[in-house]
Design a protein around this motif. Structure first.
Motif, PDB file in Angstrom:
ATOM      1  N   GLU A  23       0.906  -1.374   0.063  1.00 47.23           N
ATOM      2  CA  GLU A  23      -0.138  -0.036  -0.056  1.00 47.23           C
ATOM      3  C   GLU A  23       0.737   1.109  -0.015  1.00 47.23           C
ATOM      4  N   VAL A  24       0.510   2.332  -0.845  1.00 43.58           N
ATOM      5  CA  VAL A  24       1.529   3.389  -0.944  1.00 43.58           C
ATOM      6  C   VAL A  24       0.582   4.617  -0.731  1.00 43.58           C
ATOM      7  N   ASP A  25       1.032   5.524   0.308  1.00 45.89           N
ATOM      8  CA  ASP A  25       0.659   6.806   0.388  1.00 45.89           C
ATOM      9  C   ASP A  25       1.391   8.021  -0.372  1.00 45.89           C
ATOM     10  N   TYR A  26       1.354   8.123  -1.616  1.00 49.13           N
ATOM     11  CA  TYR A  26       2.105   9.060  -2.477  1.00 49.13           C
ATOM     12  C   TYR A  26       2.135  10.434  -1.960  1.00 49.13           C
ATOM     13  N   ARG A  27       3.207  11.087  -1.590  1.00 48.94           N
ATOM     14  CA  ARG A  27       3.299  12.433  -1.148  1.00 48.94           C
ATOM     15  C   ARG A  27       3.818  13.389  -2.063  1.00 48.94           C
TER      16      ARG A  27
END
Length: 526
Positions: free
Chosen positions: A397-401
Motif C-alpha cells: 500500500e502506497v501513500d504517495y506524497r
C-alpha cells in the motif's frame, strides 16, 4: 519517460534571446551555470554551484586528478613518519591571497579545522588530530593519535564541502556561520560589486597567481594557467533560453543542458557536446529504518531483489543505454573502490511473485508506505514514479506524497512515525564524486541516530567503514570496500537505483574546458 518538450522545432528564434549590454571580448568567457549562486561560503553548503565558485577564487593543498589521485597543488613537498602519526607539509613559494598577504601555514591549519567541523571525512580526521602546528610561515604539521589512511584524500577533497584555503582571520569564523569575505589565493578574483543576484556573477583573472611549474593538467590537479581576463556567469530563466543563447553565440559554455535538448544542440554547427564527467550521477532510494516495514532488513532486501536499475535509469535519462549504467553497486563505477562483490543481488533475474513471498516471510503486514516525491525535481520525480510502481506491483500500500523539494527536505528530517508527519521512503541523487569512498558517502553511515536520513543501524557496516579509514594502502581499502558492498546487499540500508550521465555544451570558439570539475583555467579562445 521524462520529457520537457521545451523545444519542438529547430528555429533559433523560438525563445526569447537574452540581451547582453556589451559584445563578447576576446578574453571574456560567458557561462550559463546550473543555477544561481546563492551561498558564497564553500564550507557552509554542499551545493555544487558554490563548489564551482570556490574553485575559481580559492586554491587547494592537493588537487584530485582524473584517476582520483591526490596531487600536490599548493603543497611543494610533504612526508609522513613511518608510523603514520606525523605529517609534515611545505607550501610552494610565492603563494599570495587576493589582498596581497602571503599564504602561511597557520592559514592552512585554520582552513582545515573549519572545513573538518562540517565535512564527514574531515570529522573523522579531526577526531584523530592531536595538534596542528605551523613551525614557520611555509610549513604546517599534523600530529595524529592513530593513523588516518585517507589523509591526502581528505586534503584533496573536491566533492562539497571541499577543502579550500582562506586567510586565518576568515577561517577562524564559526563553521556554522557563513563567512562574509571571499578572499582566496586562486587563479580568479570574485568581483563582488558586479554581482546581480539571480542574474550575473563575475570573476577576473588574478594577476598575482603563480601556477605550479610542474605536473599534468587533469581535473583539479596540475598547473592552473589562466588565458582569460574575465569570466561572467549568466543565469538563464529556462533551458530553452540557454539553448538559444549558446546556439546564437551569446554565451560560450552551458553547464548542464537536459538530455531532452541534446539532439537540438547536436544539430548546431558551432556547438560541441561533451560528457560532463565519467563518474556521472547515481541514485539512491532511501528507506526509513526506524519504522515498519523498513525497520526489518529482510523487507528491505526483498525490495532490493525485486527492483530493476534499468527501469529507474530509463525513466531518468531516456532509452539510450549509453546514457546510463544499470549494474551499479555501492561505489561509483569507474572509481578505484568499485567492485562486483555480491552484485548478483541486483543483476539477477527479477521475480515479482518470489519477492511477494519474501516480503510476507520477512514480516510485511500490509503497512502503508508513505513515499515522498518532489514535483519540482524532474529526475527525482521520474525515479519516484518507478519506485511507486515497484511497491504497488509488490502488493504494498502506497501513500504517495508529492510536494516541492523544499517541503520534502523538511519532512525527511522528521523521525516521527509516518502517520504522524514522518515518512517511509524517498529518492535522491548524488554526484559521482560523492560515491568514491566511504569517507564521502553520507548515505553509507549506519550508526543509527548519527547516520544520514533513514538512520539505519548496521553495526557490521559501520565497523567496516571505520576499517576503511584505518586501511594502510589501496589494497586494504579495496578489501574493506568489497566487504562493505556485501553487507549493503545483505542489509539493504538503501536502494541503489543506477548511474546516469549528462552532457555539457560549449562553443567551438573556445578550447575544450575541464568539465569534470567545471574549471576555467586552461580555457582559451581557439
Amino acid at each position: 519517460m521524462l520529457r520537457r518538450h521545451l523545444l519542438t522545432a529547430t528555429g533559433a528564434g523560438l525563445l526569447a534571446r537574452p540581451a547582453f549590454a556589451q559584445p563578447a571580448a576576446a578574453r571574456t568567457l560567458r557561462y550559463v551555470p546550473q543555477t544561481d549562486l546563492t551561498v558564497l561560503d564553500p564550507v557552509f553548503t554542499t551545493a555544487y554551484i558554490t563548489r564551482h565558485h570556490a574553485l575559481m577564487i580559492y586554491d587547494q593543498l592537493f588537487g584530485l586528478d582524473s584517476q582520483l589521485r591526490p596531487q600536490p597543488q599548493m603543497v611543494e613537498a610533504y612526508e609522513a613518519d613511518g608510523d603514520g602519526l606525523t605529517w609534515r607539509f611545505r607550501l610552494r613559494e610565492g603563494l599570495l591571497f587576493h589582498d596581497g598577504e602571503p599564504v602561511r601555514g597557520r592559514d592552512c591549519i585554520a582552513s582545515i579545522r573549519r572545513w573538518a567541523q562540517r565535512d564527514a571525512l574531515g570529522q573523522v580526521m579531526l577526531s584523530r588530530v592531536v595538534e596542528m602546528t605551523a613551525p614557520d610561515d611555509r610549513s604546517f604539521v599534523i600530529r595524529l593519535s592513530r593513523p588516518f589512511g585517507p589523509m591526502l584524500d581528505a586534503l584533496a577533497k573536491i566533492g562539497p564541502p571541499a577543502l579550500f584555503i582562506m586567510p586565518e582571520r576568515i577561517a577562524a569564523a564559526d563553521a556554522n556561520t557563513r563567512i562574509q569575505e571571499t578572499i582566496g589565493s586562486g587563479p580568479f578574483r570574485f568581483v563582488a560589486n558586479e554581482r546581480l543576484v539571480g542574474s550575473r556573477v563575475v570573476y577576473e583573472r588574478n594577476p598575482a597567481y603563480r601556477p605550479r611549474e610542474s605536473g599534468t593538467v587533469s581535473w583539479a590537479a596540475g598547473p592552473k594557467r589562466v588565458h582569460l581576463d574575465r569570466v561572467e556567469w549568466h543565469v538563464m530563466p529556462d533551458p530553452g533560453t540557454s539553448a538559444a543563447a549558446i546556439r546564437n553565440g551569446e554565451v560560450d559554455w552551458w553547464e548542464n543542458p537536459p538530455n531532452d535538448l541534446v539532439p537540438v544542440l547536436r544539430r548546431a554547427r558551432d556547438v560541441t557536446l561533451k560528457r560532463s564527467s565519467p563518474l556521472g550521477t547515481f541514485g539512491t532510494g532511501v528507506f526509513n529504518c526506524l519504522h515498519a516495514p523498513f525497520d526489518k532488513p529482510a523487507v528491505r532486501r526483498a525490495v532490493l531483489r525485486a527492483m530493476s536499475q534499468q527501469d529507474f535509469m530509463t525513466a531518468a535519462a531516456g532509452v539510450d543505454p549509453s546514457l546510463w549504467n544499470a549494474e551499479v553497486g555501492v561505489f561509483t563505477p569507474g572509481s578505484p573502490l568499485a567492485n562486483a562483490a555480491g552484485i548478483e543481488a541486483i543483476t539477477g533475474p527479477r521475480d515479482i511473485e518470489r519477492s511477494k513471498r519474501e516480503l510476507r516471510e520477512a514480516g510485511y503486514r500490509g503497512e502503508t508506505i508513505v513515499m515522498l516525491a518532489p514535483s519540482d525535481q524532474p529526475v527525482l520525480m521520474a525515479l519516484a514514479e518507478v519506485g511507486r510502481d515497484l511497491f504497488v506491483r509488490l502488493g504494498m500500500e502506497v501513500d504517495y506524497r508529492v510536494s516541492d523539494w523544499g517541503t520534502l527536505v523538511q519532512r525527511r528530517a522528521s523521525r516521527e512515525p509516518p502517520a504522524n508527519g514522518g515518512w517511509n521512503f524517498f529518492h535522491t541523487t548524488w554526484n559521482g564524486l560523492d560515491g568514491i569512498n566511504p569517507g564521502v558517502m553520507q548515505f553509507l553511515r549506519a550508526n543509527g541516530a548519527q547516520a544520514w536520513f533513514g538512520w539505519p543501524t548496521v553495526p557490521r557496516l559501520d565497523a567496516l567503514r571505520q576499517a576503511w579509514f584505518d586501511a594502510p594502502d589501496l589494497a586494504a581499502q579495496r578489501s574493506a570496500a568489497e566487504e562493505i558492498q556485501r553487507v549493503v546487499f545483505e542489509e539493504a540500508p538503501y536502494l541503489p537505483s543506477g548511474q546516469y550521465f549528462a552532457n555539457t555544451a560549449f562553443r567551438r570558439s573556445i578550447t575544450e574546458p575541464i568539465s569534470e570539475v567545471f574549471a576555467f583555467w586552461e580555457v582559451r579562445r581557439s
